[in-house]
Design an enzyme around this catalytic site. Structure first.
Site, short mmCIF file in Angstrom:
data_model
loop_
_atom_site.label_atom_id
_atom_site.label_comp_id
_atom_site.label_asym_id
_atom_site.label_seq_id
_atom_site.Cartn_x
_atom_site.Cartn_y
_atom_site.Cartn_z
N GLU A 32 -29.49 -37.91 107.02
CA GLU A 32 -28.90 -37.38 106.17
C GLU A 32 -28.21 -36.09 106.62
O GLU A 32 -28.66 -35.39 107.27
CB GLU A 32 -30.00 -37.16 105.03
CG GLU A 32 -29.10 -36.15 103.87
CD GLU A 32 -30.21 -35.71 103.02
OE1 GLU A 32 -31.32 -35.25 103.11
OE2 GLU A 32 -29.47 -35.55 101.43
N ARG A 257 -43.79 -40.24 113.93
CA ARG A 257 -42.96 -39.43 114.43
C ARG A 257 -43.44 -38.45 115.47
O ARG A 257 -44.89 -38.44 115.91
CB ARG A 257 -42.48 -38.58 113.03
CG ARG A 257 -43.60 -37.88 112.36
CD ARG A 257 -43.28 -37.16 110.92
NE ARG A 257 -41.94 -36.53 111.13
CZ ARG A 257 -41.18 -36.59 110.02
NH1 ARG A 257 -41.50 -36.95 109.02
NH2 ARG A 257 -39.92 -36.01 110.15
N LYS A 267 -37.56 -30.05 109.20
CA LYS A 267 -36.08 -29.50 108.85
C LYS A 267 -36.18 -28.30 107.92
O LYS A 267 -35.44 -27.38 108.02
CB LYS A 267 -35.24 -30.68 108.24
CG LYS A 267 -34.43 -31.55 109.27
CD LYS A 267 -33.37 -31.98 108.43
CE LYS A 267 -33.02 -33.55 108.95
NZ LYS A 267 -31.96 -34.20 108.15
#
Length: 548
Positions: A32, A257, A267
């Site tokens: 995104e 992850r 983020k």
RNA sequence: UGCCCGAUGGUGUAAUGGUAGCACAGCAGACUCUGAAUCUGCUUGUCUAGGUUCAAAUCCUAGUCGGGCAACCA
């Protein structure tokens, strides 16, 4: 490009290929555009693109731009740039979720028509009540029994912009009692009167991730859709939507992850550091962002090697940043020309050396690679050496310069310290040495050995440079897991700016040029560098089995 | 708490019923015009308890521990 090693997903792919389920492999990297890519994304990028490369398939770069309020073209450009810099190429395969908004609306309408979606007027809080909690089944919202015609009409009016944000939402009609909360009539379309960076004001309803993502994968013919572990519980919904719409169904696979010691990977938290000026932007060399690591002097080869090394599993882990540093050193050792720079200068006068004389010494650019060539370095009577390379009262294992001892000035002469000069406070301000003229080039004709070789820079020729010494951003191994706010664990010494003296040729370095400052570490010229005012970043120090 | 997932040295991983291997880190040594690199050697591990089997890190059961999920974010 290194060949990706195998992992559990590749095992599955190989079985799929062998059974004939697929004849070609299609993957995708679907960021995104709401932030900068970091080393965790690099892991995903290496997996997505590396898998396609390994099996001769293709990997799409797809911007998952379904939430206009969070996204920006600034991020789009940065992401494309970073993926390319990492060494991957999506060719023609650049896609946007927003390109499918029309088809997604059609899919939503189809769902309504077959009675599998309905417009819901419950507020966020009200629906929370209906959804209930995991161990207790939810209640069915009244909207569930709305007629297909009415749903169609309401959805159409949502689309036309007749309603305010938050008044209505389109829900998939699945199972309000499901043990998986994501299956309790999830929202698939929301009203958002917001301008989209790609589609402008064409839409005022936008699809939710769960509805959009599986459709994007399906439309693009993705075969293996890889994502991180937190989406495991979303998979039943992914499958339900495609099954219900009777569409081609890729399979989603989840992997753990990346977590790295002494940094954070969220983020949101990285954005916090940038917004609060706790770092100097997204590309601050202390950041785990791709652009930060690039500015710091890491190479894409090193990052790829690191990603290959850590592998792909479903085990949650915290990888030691030392492993990353190893790969950075490993690559830089191969490619970085050697130079001399003194970071903490101590003046040395070679009293036996003629005043005013300059000699040019030819030094190799790389000790193990003659093909890397040589450069010349000027030598004069007054030089700078590293302050820590002298000890007035040396410990037994210290084999650098000390009163009365002889060391080699790299590539120049053997010198012996004859005098230590101090200021009124007893600080050493200068050293006097004598040199052996016979040892020109660094070796004495009588073959005597010296244990220490130290680097130096001519005082007259050396150039001042700003040197930025970076250390880990946090003092905690795992700041995100600490009790207090992660910002409480910021390392106050993560950046030290000093002035060093560099050999003259280094002043011409262009931003991004990488060097090994011999015996000190790997450095690269920063974006801020200029010939009149050179600036270097320490990428990583050399391994040092003496200092510890 | 309900559902889902995971567990191999200090760290990251490999072993797909058959010798627990590799890398990093650490330690020791060799070499060295970088106390780097290179080379050699060493230390350290299958979460627990049962079961299946000639044989279990691997399969089964139970437990323990860790993680994820309960945005109109992705």
């Amino acid at each position: 490009m290194s060949i990706p090693t195998s992992n559990f997903i590749h095992d599955i792919i190989e079985a799929d290929l062998a059974s004939g389920k697929y004849t070609e492999v299609v993957t995708r990297f679907p960021p995104e555009p709401n932030g900068y890519l970091h080393i965790g994304h690099a892991k995903a990028i290496c997996l997505d693109f590396g898998t396609a490369l390994k099996y001769g398939g293709r990997c799409h770069l797809r911007f998952d731009d379904t939430n206009p309020t969070a996204e920006d073209t600034e991020y789009v450009e940065a992401i494309e740039n970073d993926v390319r810099w990492l060494g991957f190429d999506w060719g023609e395969n650049l896609f946007w979720a927003s390109d499918y908004f029309g088809r997604m609306v059609e899919c939503a309408v189809e769902l309504i028509k077959i009675g599998k979606a309905y417009v819901c007027d419950l507020s966020v809080d009200a629906f929370k009540e209906y959804r209930g909690v995991p161990n207790i089944p939810g209640k069915e919202p009244a909207g569930r029994s709305r007629s297909i015609e009415e749903n169609l009409d309401l959805f159409e009016r949502m689309k036309k912009g007749e309603f305010a944000d938050g008044t209505y939402v389109l829900r998939a009609k699945i199972d309000m009692a499901s043990p998986n909360l994501h299956m309790r009539d999830p929202a698939i379309y929301r009203i958002k009167h917001a301008s989209h960076h790609n589609t402008g004001d064409t839409w005022c309803i936008y699809p939710m991730y769960d509805f959009a993502h599986c459709l994007e994968d399906s439309i693009e013919g993705v075969t293996h859709s890889m994502c991180t572990l937190e989406f495991e519980v979303h998979r039943p919904l992914y499958d339900w939507i495609l099954e219900t719409l009777n569409l081609y169904q890729p399979h989603q696979y989840e992997f753990a992850r990346l977590n790295l010691t002494y940094t954070i990977m969220s983020k949101r938290k990285l954005l916090e550091l940038v917004k609060e000026n706790l770092v100097n932007g997204w590309d601050d060399p202390r950041m785990p962002t791709i652009c930060g690591m690039r500015r710091r002097g890491c190479t894409p080869e090193a990052i790829r090697a690191f990603c290959t090394e850590i592998g792909v599993t479903k085990t949650e882990s915290l990888t030691d940043v030392a492993l990353l540093e190893h790969h950075v050193r490993n690559d830089l050792n191969e490619i970085a020309p050697r130079r001399m720079a003194v970071l903490d200068p101590l003046k040395v006068v070679i009293t036996s050396y003629p005043e005013g004389e300059t000699e040019e010494f030819e030094l190799p650019n790389h000790p193990n690679k003659p093909e890397a060539g040589t450069r010349t370095v000027p030598f004069t009577r007054e030089i700078f050496i590293e302050r820590e390379d002298f000890m007035e009262e040396p410990s037994k294992k210290f084999f650098r310069l000390a009163p009365g001892t002889e060391v080699r000035l790299r590539g120049a002469y053997l010198v012996t310290c004859t005098r230590v000069i101090k200021d009124a406070d007893g600080n050493i301000t200068e050293l006097h040495c004598t040199h052996d003229p016979e040892s020109k080039g660094g070796n004495a004709p009588d073959g005597r050995k010296v244990k220490g070789t130290i680097h130096w820079v001519s005082a007259r020729h050396g150039i001042k440079a700003e040197v930025r010494l970076y250390d880990r951003l946090f003092t905690s191994e795992n700041p995100a897991a600490e009790e207090r706010d992660f910002k409480d664990y910021l390392n106050p010494d993560s950046l030290k700016v000093i002035t060093g003296i560099i050999e003259p040729g280094l002043a011409a370095a262009k931003a991004g040029d990488k060097f090994q400052f011999e015996r000190v570490g790997y450095f690269c010229a920063d974006l801020d560098t200029a010939e009149s005012k050179p600036v270097f970043n320490r990428t990583v120090g050399l391994k040092d089995s003496w200092n510890k």
